[in-house]
Design an enzyme around this catalytic site. Structure first.
Site, PDB file in Angstrom:
ATOM      1  N   ASN A   1       0.602  -1.159   0.394  1.00 44.11           N
ATOM      2  CA  ASN A   1      -0.026  -0.307   0.003  1.00 44.11           C
ATOM      3  C   ASN A   1       0.749   1.593   0.177  1.00 44.11           C
ATOM      4  O   ASN A   1       1.838   1.835   0.687  1.00 44.11           O
ATOM      5  CB  ASN A   1      -1.324  -0.326   1.797  1.00 44.11           C
ATOM      6  CG  ASN A   1      -0.588  -0.643   2.497  1.00 44.11           C
ATOM      7  OD1 ASN A   1       0.875  -0.881   2.843  1.00 44.11           O
ATOM      8  ND2 ASN A   1      -1.142   0.242   3.922  1.00 44.11           N
TER       9      ASN A   1
ATOM     10  N   ALA B   1      -1.197  11.732   1.133  1.00 43.85           N
ATOM     11  CA  ALA B   1      -1.827  12.991   1.942  1.00 43.85           C
ATOM     12  C   ALA B   1      -2.761  13.041   2.303  1.00 43.85           C
ATOM     13  O   ALA B   1      -3.987  14.024   2.398  1.00 43.85           O
ATOM     14  CB  ALA B   1      -1.166  14.432   2.206  1.00 43.85           C
TER      15      ALA B   1
ATOM     16  N   GLU C   1      -3.173  -4.594  -3.358  1.00 43.44           N
ATOM     17  CA  GLU C   1      -3.468  -5.780  -4.352  1.00 43.44           C
ATOM     18  C   GLU C   1      -3.780  -4.759  -5.618  1.00 43.44           C
ATOM     19  O   GLU C   1      -3.367  -6.216  -6.700  1.00 43.44           O
ATOM     20  CB  GLU C   1      -4.868  -6.679  -4.009  1.00 43.44           C
ATOM     21  CG  GLU C   1      -5.003  -7.052  -2.785  1.00 43.44           C
ATOM     22  CD  GLU C   1      -5.413  -6.313  -1.294  1.00 43.44           C
ATOM     23  OE1 GLU C   1      -5.200  -4.714  -1.181  1.00 43.44           O
ATOM     24  OE2 GLU C   1      -6.031  -6.936  -0.644  1.00 43.44           O
TER      25      GLU C   1
ATOM     26  N   CYS D   1     -10.914  -3.747  -3.725  1.00 45.42           N
ATOM     27  CA  CYS D   1      -9.267  -5.091  -4.093  1.00 45.42           C
ATOM     28  C   CYS D   1     -10.862  -6.597  -5.278  1.00 45.42           C
ATOM     29  O   CYS D   1      -9.985  -6.668  -5.883  1.00 45.42           O
ATOM     30  CB  CYS D   1      -8.543  -4.975  -3.268  1.00 45.42           C
ATOM     31  SG  CYS D   1      -8.154  -4.223  -3.119  1.00 45.42           S
TER      32      CYS D   1
ATOM     33  N   CYS E   1      -9.966  -5.444   0.279  1.00 47.14           N
ATOM     34  CA  CYS E   1     -11.263  -4.489   0.569  1.00 47.14           C
ATOM     35  C   CYS E   1     -12.512  -5.065  -1.040  1.00 47.14           C
ATOM     36  O   CYS E   1     -12.119  -6.171  -1.689  1.00 47.14           O
ATOM     37  CB  CYS E   1     -10.530  -3.314   0.529  1.00 47.14           C
ATOM     38  SG  CYS E   1     -10.253  -2.811  -1.377  1.00 47.14           S
TER      39      CYS E   1
ATOM     40  N   GLU F   1      -0.042   4.959   0.178  1.00 47.57           N
ATOM     41  CA  GLU F   1      -0.458   6.414   0.884  1.00 47.57           C
ATOM     42  C   GLU F   1      -0.564   7.749   0.560  1.00 47.57           C
ATOM     43  O   GLU F   1       0.836   7.617  -0.045  1.00 47.57           O
ATOM     44  CB  GLU F   1      -0.929   6.313   2.063  1.00 47.57           C
ATOM     45  CG  GLU F   1      -1.571   4.690   2.790  1.00 47.57           C
ATOM     46  CD  GLU F   1      -1.431   4.487   4.397  1.00 47.57           C
ATOM     47  OE1 GLU F   1      -1.539   5.703   5.461  1.00 47.57           O
ATOM     48  OE2 GLU F   1      -2.395   3.768   4.693  1.00 47.57           O
TER      49      GLU F   1
END
Ligand code: THU
Ligand code: ZN
Length: 188
Positions: free
Chosen positions: A93, A97, A105, A140, A137, A95
């Site tokens: 993952n 801001a 995935e 995904c 999730c 990320e």
């Protein structure tokens, strides 16, 4: 059963019972019970070698996750069967801001996205820092559904925990029942 009949004076208790029965058991309704199997492994040692390797590769990928906001690192590894070669792509993952980052995935499946031959997905392993196995999730799951349908065969999904526990399912149907997919748009 005269459900649509206008009573004017309201419903009696027995009308309501009749109404309820009609809707919970309409005459033409069929029921199907869809079940799915999850295989539970307490340790990586119980897995076949290629799957153990795939989970370990996902664990390795997790180390370069960028998760300063959630502090929840996820790693994924996908294996492809293409022309006798075993290709593995990894992801983690990433990320940002504005909280619109990428899931592990999806990043792993981007390896497949770059392949001209997209129908080779065979297995996917997902892991996180959590001791309990991590599941993909909803978004995904839809990505996995796309590639599984292109592959034309159920893919193996390995969901691992940080202490070696693994849940394994065969086919995205187990995680995304009655899914919408490329077939609905006549794309396969
Ligand atoms: N995450 C994934 O990478 N994959 C999933 O399917 C579940 C969630 C990431 C996104 C975010 O960076 C962090 O986990 C917390 O949601
Ligand atoms: Zn996701």
């Amino acid at each position: 059963i005269k459900l649509a009949k206008c009573k004017g004076g309201g419903w009696t208790k027995s009308d309501l019972v009749e109404y309820d029965m009609a809707f919970s058991n309409p005459r033409n309704m069929r029921e199907e019970l869809h079940t799915f199997k999850v295989e539970i492994f307490d340790s990586l040692d119980e897995l076949p070698e290629d799957e153990r390797e795939l989970v370990l590769t996902a664990e390795d990928a997790l180390k370069s996750a960028y998760a300063p906001y959630s502090h929840f690192r996820v790693g994924a590894a996908v294996s492809l069967k293409t022309g006798g070669f075993l290709n593995i792509y990894t992801g983690n993952n990433q990320e940002n801001a504005s909280f619109t980052g990428s899931h592990a995935e999806r990043v792993a499946l981007d390896g497949l996205a770059r392949e001209s031959e997209k129908s080779g997905l065979d297995k996917i392993a997902i892991t996180s820092d959590s001791p309990e196995p991590v599941t993909p999730c909803g978004s995904c799951r839809q990505d996995i559904k796309e590639y599984e349908d292109l592959a034309g065969a159920p893919i193996t999904i390995l969901m691992a925990g940080s202490r070696g526990k693994v849940w394994r399912v065969l086919g995205i149907d187990a995680l995304l029942p009655l899914a919408f997919g490329p077939a609905n748009l006549c794309k396969i």
